[in-house]
Scaffold this motif. Sequence first.
Motif, PDB file in Angstrom:
ATOM      1  N   GLN A   1     -45.117  -3.909 -10.819  1.00  0.00           N
ATOM      2  CA  GLN A   1     -45.501  -3.611 -12.212  1.00  0.00           C
ATOM      3  C   GLN A   1     -46.295  -2.312 -12.331  1.00  0.00           C
ATOM      4  N   ASP A   2     -46.903  -1.858 -11.205  1.00  0.00           N
ATOM      5  CA  ASP A   2     -47.618  -0.579 -11.242  1.00  0.00           C
ATOM      6  C   ASP A   2     -46.658   0.564 -11.565  1.00  0.00           C
ATOM      7  N   HIS A   3     -45.454   0.492 -10.959  1.00  0.00           N
ATOM      8  CA  HIS A   3     -44.462   1.555 -11.198  1.00  0.00           C
ATOM      9  C   HIS A   3     -43.998   1.530 -12.650  1.00  0.00           C
ATOM     10  N   GLU A   4     -43.841   0.313 -13.188  1.00  0.00           N
ATOM     11  CA  GLU A   4     -43.399   0.201 -14.586  1.00  0.00           C
ATOM     12  C   GLU A   4     -44.487   0.723 -15.528  1.00  0.00           C
ATOM     13  N   TRP A   5     -45.759   0.388 -15.221  1.00  0.00           N
ATOM     14  CA  TRP A   5     -46.871   0.907 -16.030  1.00  0.00           C
ATOM     15  C   TRP A   5     -46.874   2.441 -16.011  1.00  0.00           C
ATOM     16  N   GLU A   6     -46.597   3.011 -14.816  1.00  0.00           N
ATOM     17  CA  GLU A   6     -46.605   4.467 -14.674  1.00  0.00           C
ATOM     18  C   GLU A   6     -45.494   5.085 -15.528  1.00  0.00           C
ATOM     19  N   ARG A   7     -44.298   4.450 -15.508  1.00  0.00           N
ATOM     20  CA  ARG A   7     -43.191   4.961 -16.335  1.00  0.00           C
ATOM     21  C   ARG A   7     -43.543   4.869 -17.812  1.00  0.00           C
ATOM     22  N   LEU A   8     -44.153   3.737 -18.194  1.00  0.00           N
ATOM     23  CA  LEU A   8     -44.530   3.561 -19.601  1.00  0.00           C
ATOM     24  C   LEU A   8     -45.594   4.579 -20.023  1.00  0.00           C
ATOM     25  N   ARG A   9     -46.520   4.840 -19.076  1.00  0.00           N
ATOM     26  CA  ARG A   9     -47.615   5.758 -19.389  1.00  0.00           C
ATOM     27  C   ARG A   9     -47.082   7.158 -19.715  1.00  0.00           C
ATOM     28  N   LEU A  10     -45.949   7.524 -19.094  1.00  0.00           N
ATOM     29  CA  LEU A  10     -45.377   8.858 -19.311  1.00  0.00           C
ATOM     30  C   LEU A  10     -44.352   8.868 -20.445  1.00  0.00           C
ATOM     31  N   ASN A  11     -43.967   7.684 -20.927  1.00  0.00           N
ATOM     32  CA  ASN A  11     -42.990   7.600 -22.012  1.00  0.00           C
ATOM     33  C   ASN A  11     -43.577   8.226 -23.282  1.00  0.00           C
ATOM     34  N   PRO A  12     -42.826   9.193 -23.899  1.00  0.00           N
ATOM     35  CA  PRO A  12     -43.375   9.892 -25.079  1.00  0.00           C
ATOM     36  C   PRO A  12     -43.761   8.940 -26.214  1.00  0.00           C
TER      37      PRO A  12
END
Lengths: 159, 110
Positions: free
Chosen positions: A74-85
């Motif tokens: 879930q850390d990787h998913e959080w990271e992707r979400l954090r960069l999502n415009p």
Amino acid sequence: MSTYIDRTAPGAGEEGAPPPDELLAMAFADGELSPEERLAFEQRMVREEGLARLVSEHMALDVLARRVAPKEPQDHEWERLRLNPLFVGTRSSGWALLALGSVTTLALTVFGVATNESLSIPTRVGILGALLGFLLLFLTVAARRLRTMPLDPYRHVER
Amino acid sequence: MLIVTTNELFGSEIAETLGLVRGTTVRSRHLGSSLIGFMKGLVGGEVHEYTKIVAEAREEAIDRMKADALALGADAVVGFRFATSEVAASAAEVVAYGTAVRLRSNAESS
């Protein structure tokens, strides 16, 4: 991180070797100083802000070294979400609106109390004084926290 | 410094018991994190903001206990435990405690 440091070794503090103060800071953080050396170093830390910062940096490394949190899916998913415009936009807008609304509400409350003629002048002074006092205390605490935050080695611990 | 939850140190001999050592801290998250934590609590799942505050408090309490033990001249802490309680909303209080001991050196053993 409990490596033995020979502070009397030739070359300590010379080019390529850490400066003597950094070696002392490392030894202090690792608890390797004698009681007399420790007391003398603590007294220097009171006077010299840079020393406290050095110790804090070494303590932070020590804390991170023994508690490196492995990445979870879930850390990787959080990271992707954090960069999502979309996420960045809604999050930033949310905080901006909340801050703006809070400041506006506070300002309107102060103005409303100050100009409310149904309240006696002592009541208005009391309410505004309490609000101002709260604000000043909050700013004092926030300023202290901001000043000491870089010296807090635990703020990088994640889990 | 070795910190163990057992009352003995296997492979080493305890030469002297120095007494109780402990470290305490109370940490809280800032308003922004508390707000996000509250919202995550509404939707379920791990509330990372609160996990982080407990982890920070745990590490700080351990370091304070270690400093207490070092001041006594200890080599290790045995019977290590954590205790927690709630003193304020959105704050984590952690107490780390154990028994400081001095280990028998090779010279003492021979």
